[in-house]
Every structure is written in C-alpha cells, then in structure tokens.
Design a protein around this motif. Sequence first.
Motif, PDB file in Angstrom:
ATOM      1  N   UNK A   1       2.262 -22.000 -12.175  1.00 34.46           N
ATOM      2  CA  UNK A   1       0.830 -21.697 -12.063  1.00 34.46           C
ATOM      3  C   UNK A   1       0.400 -21.560 -10.612  1.00 34.46           C
ATOM      4  N   UNK A   2       0.762 -22.526  -9.775  1.00 28.57           N
ATOM      5  CA  UNK A   2       0.336 -22.517  -8.385  1.00 28.57           C
ATOM      6  C   UNK A   2       0.860 -21.284  -7.650  1.00 28.57           C
TER       7      UNK A   2
ATOM      8  N   UNK B   1      -1.158 -18.092 -30.772  1.00 32.47           N
ATOM      9  CA  UNK B   1      -0.751 -17.372 -29.562  1.00 32.47           C
ATOM     10  C   UNK B   1      -1.579 -16.105 -29.375  1.00 32.47           C
ATOM     11  N   UNK B   2      -1.838 -15.400 -30.458  1.00 33.06           N
ATOM     12  CA  UNK B   2      -2.603 -14.154 -30.368  1.00 33.06           C
ATOM     13  C   UNK B   2      -4.060 -14.441 -29.999  1.00 33.06           C
ATOM     14  N   UNK B   3      -4.632 -15.480 -30.592  1.00 33.09           N
ATOM     15  CA  UNK B   3      -5.995 -15.858 -30.214  1.00 33.09           C
ATOM     16  C   UNK B   3      -6.040 -16.219 -28.733  1.00 33.09           C
ATOM     17  N   UNK B   4      -5.047 -16.970 -28.283  1.00 34.99           N
ATOM     18  CA  UNK B   4      -4.996 -17.380 -26.883  1.00 34.99           C
ATOM     19  C   UNK B   4      -4.941 -16.170 -25.963  1.00 34.99           C
ATOM     20  N   UNK B   5      -4.139 -15.175 -26.310  1.00 37.93           N
ATOM     21  CA  UNK B   5      -4.048 -13.985 -25.464  1.00 37.93           C
ATOM     22  C   UNK B   5      -5.351 -13.188 -25.485  1.00 37.93           C
ATOM     23  N   UNK B   6      -5.993 -13.132 -26.641  1.00 41.10           N
ATOM     24  CA  UNK B   6      -7.295 -12.465 -26.703  1.00 41.10           C
ATOM     25  C   UNK B   6      -8.310 -13.157 -25.820  1.00 41.10           C
ATOM     26  N   UNK B   7      -8.350 -14.484 -25.879  1.00 44.39           N
ATOM     27  CA  UNK B   7      -9.278 -15.258 -25.056  1.00 44.39           C
ATOM     28  C   UNK B   7      -8.941 -15.101 -23.572  1.00 44.39           C
ATOM     29  N   UNK B   8      -7.660 -15.171 -23.234  1.00 46.86           N
ATOM     30  CA  UNK B   8      -7.248 -15.047 -21.836  1.00 46.86           C
ATOM     31  C   UNK B   8      -7.674 -13.704 -21.251  1.00 46.86           C
TER      32      UNK B   8
ATOM     33  N   UNK C   1      -7.926 -15.036  -9.524  1.00 44.01           N
ATOM     34  CA  UNK C   1      -6.792 -15.940  -9.351  1.00 44.01           C
ATOM     35  C   UNK C   1      -7.101 -17.321  -9.923  1.00 44.01           C
ATOM     36  N   UNK C   2      -8.312 -17.814  -9.679  1.00 40.93           N
ATOM     37  CA  UNK C   2      -8.698 -19.126 -10.197  1.00 40.93           C
ATOM     38  C   UNK C   2      -8.745 -19.123 -11.719  1.00 40.93           C
ATOM     39  N   UNK C   3      -9.278 -18.055 -12.301  1.00 38.53           N
ATOM     40  CA  UNK C   3      -9.350 -17.988 -13.766  1.00 38.53           C
ATOM     41  C   UNK C   3      -7.957 -17.965 -14.382  1.00 38.53           C
ATOM     42  N   UNK C   4      -7.068 -17.155 -13.833  1.00 37.03           N
ATOM     43  CA  UNK C   4      -5.711 -17.089 -14.376  1.00 37.03           C
ATOM     44  C   UNK C   4      -5.018 -18.439 -14.245  1.00 37.03           C
ATOM     45  N   UNK C   5      -5.237 -19.126 -13.129  1.00 39.12           N
ATOM     46  CA  UNK C   5      -4.657 -20.457 -12.970  1.00 39.12           C
ATOM     47  C   UNK C   5      -5.148 -21.419 -14.031  1.00 39.12           C
ATOM     48  N   UNK C   6      -6.445 -21.372 -14.318  1.00 38.11           N
ATOM     49  CA  UNK C   6      -6.995 -22.230 -15.363  1.00 38.11           C
ATOM     50  C   UNK C   6      -6.452 -21.840 -16.734  1.00 38.11           C
ATOM     51  N   UNK C   7      -6.378 -20.519 -16.977  1.00 33.57           N
ATOM     52  CA  UNK C   7      -5.950 -20.044 -18.294  1.00 33.57           C
ATOM     53  C   UNK C   7      -4.484 -20.343 -18.587  1.00 33.57           C
ATOM     54  N   UNK C   8      -3.674 -20.511 -17.542  1.00 35.24           N
ATOM     55  CA  UNK C   8      -2.287 -20.959 -17.753  1.00 35.24           C
ATOM     56  C   UNK C   8      -2.270 -22.258 -18.555  1.00 35.24           C
TER      57      UNK C   8
ATOM     58  N   UNK D   1      -0.886 -19.644 -24.973  1.00 35.66           N
ATOM     59  CA  UNK D   1       0.107 -18.638 -24.602  1.00 35.66           C
ATOM     60  C   UNK D   1       0.471 -18.671 -23.123  1.00 35.66           C
ATOM     61  N   UNK D   2      -0.158 -19.533 -22.353  1.00 32.70           N
ATOM     62  CA  UNK D   2      -0.061 -19.598 -20.890  1.00 32.70           C
ATOM     63  C   UNK D   2      -0.552 -18.319 -20.214  1.00 32.70           C
ATOM     64  N   UNK D   3      -1.418 -17.600 -20.900  1.00 31.88           N
ATOM     65  CA  UNK D   3      -2.205 -16.524 -20.299  1.00 31.88           C
ATOM     66  C   UNK D   3      -1.398 -15.411 -19.629  1.00 31.88           C
ATOM     67  N   UNK D   4      -0.777 -14.562 -20.439  1.00 31.02           N
ATOM     68  CA  UNK D   4      -0.224 -13.326 -19.890  1.00 31.02           C
ATOM     69  C   UNK D   4      -1.398 -12.416 -19.490  1.00 31.02           C
ATOM     70  N   UNK D   5      -2.306 -12.172 -20.455  1.00 29.50           N
ATOM     71  CA  UNK D   5      -3.550 -11.419 -20.222  1.00 29.50           C
ATOM     72  C   UNK D   5      -3.305 -10.036 -19.622  1.00 29.50           C
TER      73      UNK D   5
END
Length: 229
Positions: free
Chosen positions: A44-45, A124-131, A152-159, A164-168
């Motif tokens: 993440x970092x 997982x699919x819901x998570x990717x939609x949300x991300x 960058x901050x949002x993606x770090x949080x979404x991980x 799904x750890x936020x592919x997005x």
Amino acid sequence: MSLPRRLLAEALGTALLLAVVIGSGVMAERLSGGNVAVALLANTLATVGGLYVLIEVFGPISGAHFNPAVSAVMAWRGELAKAALLPYVAAQLLGAMLGAWLAHAMFDMSVLQFSTKLRSGTSQWIAEGVATFGLVLVILRAPGSRVAAMVAAYIGAAYWFTASTSFANPAAVFGRMFSDSFAGIAPASAPGFVLAELVGAAVAVGVHQLLSTRTASPAPAPSGGARHV
C-alpha cells in the motif's frame, strides 16, 4: 501536446505504476515472513507514493489516466477526444503488461507467467465497484491542484477498506493477470472485476452530476418576512 506524446506518457506511466504495484508486492512478500498484513501495508505505502509521483509527472502531458475507466469517463465528458479513447486504452493495456514483465525482470522471476490467484465472488465485485466509484468521484470533484494527493490517498485507504484491495482499474487487472505474485489476479477472475469497475465508474459520473446540479434559489422574502403571492 501531440497524441503520440500523450500515448507514450500513458503507456510509460501505466507501466511504472504496475511495476510499483507488482514489484512492491513481491518485495513485501519476501520480507514479511509470511505476515500478510505487513506485506499488504508495504504494498500500500509503495503504491500511494508511486501513484502520487506518477500523476504529478505525467498529468501535464496526458492527464495521467493510467486507467481505461477514467479515460472513458473523460471522453464521455468531452475532456478527451473520443477518437483518442481507444489509443489511450491500448497504450494503458500495453503499458500494464510491460510493467508486470519489468517487475519480474527486476526480481529475477520468470518474465512470462500468468496468475493463478483467484479473486471472485459477489463481495469482491462489490468491492471493486465501490473502489472505482470512489476513485472516479475523487477525480471529478477534487480541486485541480490536489488531484494527485487525493487520488493517492484514496487508493491507499481503499487497499484496506475494500475486500478486493482496490484494483479500481481495468488496465491494472489486465497487467496483474500476467503476474503469479502477491498482486496477481487469475485471468478467469478478470472479467468480473472489469465489469464491476466500469459499473462503479458509471455510477460515479451519475452521482457527480447529481451533486453538481444547481436549483434556482427562491426569491428573497420582502422586508417584514411576508411573501407576495
């Protein structure tokens, strides 16, 4: 900026982004001693730092989309020429694959490989939609000078807050199919992720429009608080 230069920026930026994501995942897994939480934190970092820098570097050239869903939204909004959308997507997909191969080469791994890591199911699919919803909404609503930091901050949080750890990012899904590593995704799991991401992006556009809709302000009441009928 000419289209070839913008495409080069998109391909190079996406390649470096995937190299950061996959390479840091490999390093984290090797050094964490089997502690998945520590590996994810390190991944993440590195991603947050790398994404911020890449947006700052390539944003003035191509917009630093690095993401077909973002490019599609920008084309729909008229901020990217529709004729440039497919070339952008092609550059991003090519860059994602090359970035995965670069990460493998740096860590003395087999360059050509496919992921066997299954990531599937409704959660997982819901998570990717949300991300992806959150990512696109941040991009659309963030002040211009703060886009890089906020994305960058949002993606770090979404991980951490998404299952799904936020592919997005459909390009990230594509690139990570070619890496049987900590950050990989099995090809069989990719279609569900991409569909969820596109739906999330579309919903974000709709919500952005709702938030941006302005209604006429009511006429001020005359002095004394009474209104004319």
